[in-house]
Each structure stands twice: as C-alpha cells, then as structure tokens.
Design a protein around this motif. Structure first.
Motif, mmCIF file in Angstrom:
data_model
loop_
_atom_site.group_PDB
_atom_site.id
_atom_site.type_symbol
_atom_site.label_atom_id
_atom_site.label_comp_id
_atom_site.label_asym_id
_atom_site.label_seq_id
_atom_site.Cartn_x
_atom_site.Cartn_y
_atom_site.Cartn_z
ATOM 1 N N GLU A 68 -2.405 -15.688 -5.726
ATOM 2 C CA GLU A 68 -3.203 -15.403 -4.637
ATOM 3 C C GLU A 68 -2.995 -14.665 -3.320
ATOM 4 O O GLU A 68 -3.541 -13.804 -2.743
ATOM 5 C CB GLU A 68 -3.892 -16.750 -4.277
ATOM 6 C CG GLU A 68 -5.492 -16.656 -3.679
ATOM 7 C CD GLU A 68 -6.146 -17.917 -3.536
ATOM 8 O OE1 GLU A 68 -7.324 -18.161 -3.304
ATOM 9 O OE2 GLU A 68 -5.535 -19.052 -3.750
ATOM 10 N N ASP A 69 -1.614 -15.129 -3.068
ATOM 11 C CA ASP A 69 -0.963 -14.649 -1.922
ATOM 12 C C ASP A 69 -0.582 -13.039 -2.008
ATOM 13 O O ASP A 69 -0.584 -12.311 -1.147
ATOM 14 C CB ASP A 69 0.108 -15.358 -1.435
ATOM 15 C CG ASP A 69 -0.116 -16.778 -0.960
ATOM 16 O OD1 ASP A 69 -1.234 -16.876 -0.491
ATOM 17 O OD2 ASP A 69 0.545 -17.824 -1.295
ATOM 18 N N ILE A 70 -0.144 -12.934 -3.225
ATOM 19 C CA ILE A 70 0.321 -11.407 -3.558
ATOM 20 C C ILE A 70 -0.997 -10.392 -3.465
ATOM 21 O O ILE A 70 -0.805 -9.559 -3.214
ATOM 22 C CB ILE A 70 0.995 -11.503 -5.112
ATOM 23 C CG1 ILE A 70 2.186 -12.204 -4.968
ATOM 24 C CG2 ILE A 70 1.033 -10.000 -5.565
ATOM 25 C CD1 ILE A 70 2.896 -12.569 -6.303
ATOM 26 N N LEU A 71 -2.123 -11.118 -3.944
ATOM 27 C CA LEU A 71 -3.255 -10.136 -4.088
ATOM 28 C C LEU A 71 -3.919 -9.994 -2.744
ATOM 29 O O LEU A 71 -4.181 -8.892 -2.367
ATOM 30 C CB LEU A 71 -4.268 -10.945 -4.991
ATOM 31 C CG LEU A 71 -4.133 -10.955 -6.456
ATOM 32 C CD1 LEU A 71 -5.122 -11.984 -7.147
ATOM 33 C CD2 LEU A 71 -4.155 -9.409 -6.797
ATOM 34 N N ARG A 72 -3.668 -11.023 -2.013
ATOM 35 C CA ARG A 72 -4.289 -10.869 -0.572
ATOM 36 C C ARG A 72 -3.409 -9.824 0.389
ATOM 37 O O ARG A 72 -3.777 -9.221 1.065
ATOM 38 C CB ARG A 72 -4.137 -12.100 0.225
ATOM 39 C CG ARG A 72 -4.781 -12.227 1.572
ATOM 40 C CD ARG A 72 -5.011 -13.740 2.344
ATOM 41 N NE ARG A 72 -3.805 -14.501 1.760
ATOM 42 C CZ ARG A 72 -4.178 -15.703 1.286
ATOM 43 N NH1 ARG A 72 -5.167 -15.781 0.581
ATOM 44 N NH2 ARG A 72 -3.025 -16.556 0.806
ATOM 45 N N LEU A 73 -2.095 -9.954 0.116
ATOM 46 C CA LEU A 73 -1.343 -8.939 0.657
ATOM 47 C C LEU A 73 -1.127 -7.658 0.126
ATOM 48 O O LEU A 73 -0.526 -6.503 0.834
ATOM 49 C CB LEU A 73 0.321 -9.538 1.007
ATOM 50 C CG LEU A 73 0.464 -10.715 1.707
ATOM 51 C CD1 LEU A 73 1.638 -11.266 1.457
ATOM 52 C CD2 LEU A 73 -0.211 -10.577 3.153
ATOM 53 N N SER A 74 -1.543 -7.438 -1.144
ATOM 54 C CA SER A 74 -1.349 -6.178 -1.789
ATOM 55 C C SER A 74 -2.212 -5.081 -1.384
ATOM 56 O O SER A 74 -3.498 -5.446 -1.132
ATOM 57 C CB SER A 74 -1.545 -6.278 -3.386
ATOM 58 O OG SER A 74 -1.636 -5.016 -4.001
ATOM 59 N N PRO A 75 -2.004 -3.797 -0.956
ATOM 60 C CA PRO A 75 -2.805 -2.926 -0.472
ATOM 61 C C PRO A 75 -3.741 -2.102 -1.677
ATOM 62 O O PRO A 75 -4.534 -1.437 -1.434
ATOM 63 C CB PRO A 75 -1.923 -1.888 0.466
ATOM 64 C CG PRO A 75 -0.566 -1.928 -0.291
ATOM 65 C CD PRO A 75 -0.441 -3.502 -0.563
ATOM 66 N N MET A 76 -3.127 -2.120 -2.847
ATOM 67 C CA MET A 76 -3.680 -1.786 -4.064
ATOM 68 C C MET A 76 -4.365 -2.438 -4.576
ATOM 69 O O MET A 76 -4.438 -3.575 -4.762
ATOM 70 C CB MET A 76 -2.485 -1.222 -4.968
ATOM 71 C CG MET A 76 -1.598 -0.351 -4.392
ATOM 72 S SD MET A 76 -0.465 0.244 -5.480
ATOM 73 C CE MET A 76 0.344 -1.214 -6.143
ATOM 74 N N PRO A 77 -5.487 -1.919 -5.345
ATOM 75 C CA PRO A 77 -6.275 -2.602 -6.373
ATOM 76 C C PRO A 77 -5.603 -3.437 -7.315
ATOM 77 O O PRO A 77 -4.841 -2.766 -7.774
ATOM 78 C CB PRO A 77 -7.329 -1.688 -6.928
ATOM 79 C CG PRO A 77 -7.036 -0.320 -6.400
ATOM 80 C CD PRO A 77 -5.769 -0.470 -5.628
ATOM 81 N N ALA A 78 -6.137 -4.543 -7.493
ATOM 82 C CA ALA A 78 -5.280 -5.353 -8.463
ATOM 83 C C ALA A 78 -5.611 -5.200 -9.849
ATOM 84 O O ALA A 78 -7.006 -4.906 -10.276
ATOM 85 C CB ALA A 78 -5.295 -6.777 -7.930
ATOM 86 N N PRO A 79 -4.725 -5.506 -10.714
ATOM 87 C CA PRO A 79 -5.098 -5.556 -12.111
ATOM 88 C C PRO A 79 -6.041 -6.695 -12.694
ATOM 89 O O PRO A 79 -6.069 -7.543 -11.816
ATOM 90 C CB PRO A 79 -3.769 -5.367 -12.916
ATOM 91 C CG PRO A 79 -2.635 -5.852 -12.044
ATOM 92 C CD PRO A 79 -3.220 -5.581 -10.644
ATOM 93 N N SER A 80 -6.301 -6.627 -13.618
ATOM 94 C CA SER A 80 -7.033 -7.706 -14.433
ATOM 95 C C SER A 80 -6.363 -9.274 -14.124
ATOM 96 O O SER A 80 -5.063 -9.101 -13.961
ATOM 97 C CB SER A 80 -7.552 -7.742 -15.732
ATOM 98 O OG SER A 80 -6.529 -7.620 -16.827
#
Length: 104
Positions: A68-80
């Motif tokens: 969840e933290d990784i997704l919040r900080l990631s500037p790119m669209p997340a994979p599934s």
C-alpha cells in the motif's frame, strides 16, 4: 434435464453466469492456499476472473502491507494486484544456490 447432466457446453454457460462476491472468494481462499484458489477461480469463468480482482487486492494487502505504501509513493500506474502478489512472493524467496555452471 438437471444441471449436472447438461453437458460441458451448458456447464460452461452456467459458469459464465456465476457471480461470486469478493467476500465469498476471500473466505473460500482463506481456507486453502489462497493464491492457488484464486487462480483456480480465474480459470473457471470470465465472471470469476472479474470477481477475483478485489480478492487479489485483499490478499496482497493483507499478506504484504507494505505494498500500500509502495503504491502510494509510486509515480507510475500500478500493475494488477495479482502481479504485485507474484512479485512480492518472488522478492521474498532466497536467491538460487550457485551451481557448478556458475563457476565455469
């Protein structure tokens, strides 16, 4: 005719119409190997594949809360979430042991 004697083509149509709520998928998956159970549901019918998206999210975030933290900080669209789960499992595995071929 009864549903169990309807033949494989009719059974496939019945499975396509099957709707399984995410909560039910999660409950079933929690009693078995969760990832393998979700994969089995995905193979059953396209309606199950759509339903498993939320279950993959729940499984990934419960097993790997840091995602969840990784997704919040990631500037790119997340994979599934299925792919995120696979990547987290792979990252948790120890590196392969060297073989003789590695030294030749």
């Amino acid at each position: 005719r009864e549903w169990w004697s309807a033949g494989p083509r009719s059974m496939a149509h019945m499975l396509e119409d099957l709707y399984v709520p995410v909560e039910v998928l999660g409950c079933i998956a929690s009693h078995f190997d969760a990832a393998a159970t979700l994969l089995a549901f995905e193979c059953a019918a396209s309606s199950c594949r759509r339903a498993t998206a939320g279950a993959w999210r729940n499984l990934t975030l419960s097993r790997f809360p840091r995602v969840e933290d990784i997704l919040r900080l990631s500037p790119m669209p997340a994979p599934s979430f299925r792919e995120l789960f696979r990547r987290q499992i792979a990252a948790a595995l120890p590196p392969p042991r060297p073989s003789l071929a590695d030294f030749i």
